[in-house]
Design a protein around this motif. Sequence first.
Motif, PDB file in Angstrom:
ATOM      1  N   ALA A  22       0.840  -1.210   0.000  1.00 52.89           N
ATOM      2  CA  ALA A  22       0.000   0.000   0.000  1.00 52.89           C
ATOM      3  C   ALA A  22       0.873   1.258   0.000  1.00 52.89           C
ATOM      4  N   TYR A  23       0.373   2.290  -0.673  1.00 55.61           N
ATOM      5  CA  TYR A  23       1.041   3.599  -0.632  1.00 55.61           C
ATOM      6  C   TYR A  23       0.104   4.510   0.156  1.00 55.61           C
ATOM      7  N   ALA A  24       0.348   4.595   1.466  1.00 50.74           N
ATOM      8  CA  ALA A  24      -0.571   5.322   2.350  1.00 50.74           C
ATOM      9  C   ALA A  24       0.176   6.248   3.309  1.00 50.74           C
ATOM     10  N   PRO A  25       1.001   7.186   2.756  1.00 52.43           N
ATOM     11  CA  PRO A  25       1.799   8.047   3.641  1.00 52.43           C
ATOM     12  C   PRO A  25       0.964   9.090   4.388  1.00 52.43           C
ATOM     13  N   TYR A  26      -0.256   9.361   3.929  1.00 57.65           N
ATOM     14  CA  TYR A  26      -1.069  10.426   4.550  1.00 57.65           C
ATOM     15  C   TYR A  26      -1.948   9.887   5.671  1.00 57.65           C
ATOM     16  N   SER A  27      -2.631   8.770   5.410  1.00 57.25           N
ATOM     17  CA  SER A  27      -3.507   8.218   6.455  1.00 57.25           C
ATOM     18  C   SER A  27      -2.749   7.228   7.331  1.00 57.25           C
ATOM     19  N   GLY A  28      -1.713   6.617   6.792  1.00 56.17           N
ATOM     20  CA  GLY A  28      -1.020   5.565   7.536  1.00 56.17           C
ATOM     21  C   GLY A  28      -1.859   4.301   7.626  1.00 56.17           C
ATOM     22  N   ALA A  51      -1.108  13.396  -2.461  1.00 56.43           N
ATOM     23  CA  ALA A  51      -1.018  14.631  -1.683  1.00 56.43           C
ATOM     24  C   ALA A  51      -2.302  15.441  -1.829  1.00 56.43           C
ATOM     25  N   SER A  52      -2.951  15.321  -2.981  1.00 62.81           N
ATOM     26  CA  SER A  52      -4.289  15.879  -3.164  1.00 62.81           C
ATOM     27  C   SER A  52      -5.249  14.768  -2.729  1.00 62.81           C
ATOM     28  N   TYR A  53      -5.622  14.786  -1.450  1.00 65.13           N
ATOM     29  CA  TYR A  53      -6.224  13.621  -0.791  1.00 65.13           C
ATOM     30  C   TYR A  53      -7.356  12.931  -1.560  1.00 65.13           C
ATOM     31  N   GLY A  54      -8.194  13.755  -2.203  1.00 70.15           N
ATOM     32  CA  GLY A  54      -9.367  13.202  -2.880  1.00 70.15           C
ATOM     33  C   GLY A  54      -9.030  12.299  -4.059  1.00 70.15           C
ATOM     34  N   LEU A  55      -7.790  12.306  -4.494  1.00 69.90           N
ATOM     35  CA  LEU A  55      -7.399  11.460  -5.631  1.00 69.90           C
ATOM     36  C   LEU A  55      -7.040  10.049  -5.205  1.00 69.90           C
TER      37      LEU A  55
END
Length: 132
Positions: A22-28, A51-55
């Motif tokens: 998984a690539y989940a650096p924002y939510s972890g 980085a543009s969360y909605g994407l």
Amino acid sequence: MELDRETLNKLVHTAVEARGKAYAPYSGFSVGAAALGGSETVYSGSNVENASYGLTVCAERVAVFNAVANGERTIKAVAVCADGSTSPCGACLQVMAEFAPKEESMVIILCTPEGKYTESYLSDFLPWPFSL
Ligand code: THU
């Protein structure tokens, strides 16, 4: 539809492995998925954040789109692996419904990173999908 033990194990194993990618650096929050195509081939998917969360795209949709982009037109089952075995979101359920086999229910397997799982049907989560 009944899945045999070997197929079930392969789906769970693929979803657990996919979670590791998984690539989940924002939510972890890492999620892995595996989709069983009508041809019996298993396709993996992981959540891919932006980085543009909605994407961000969920693991389930990546797995289903991976299957469809490889020529599948029905999906017999989807396994999802996350901490605490999370339930698929509404958008993913609608995408799954698009490719559910006509005569039988799509199987949904929720599993933990340790490989524990529960089996249910797409209709348990989304009894009235939108269709044209
Ligand atoms: N996510 C999934 O991949 N599948 C789900 O069923 C729910 C949520 C992802 C999206 C986002 O990257 C992170 O989990 C937190 O919402």
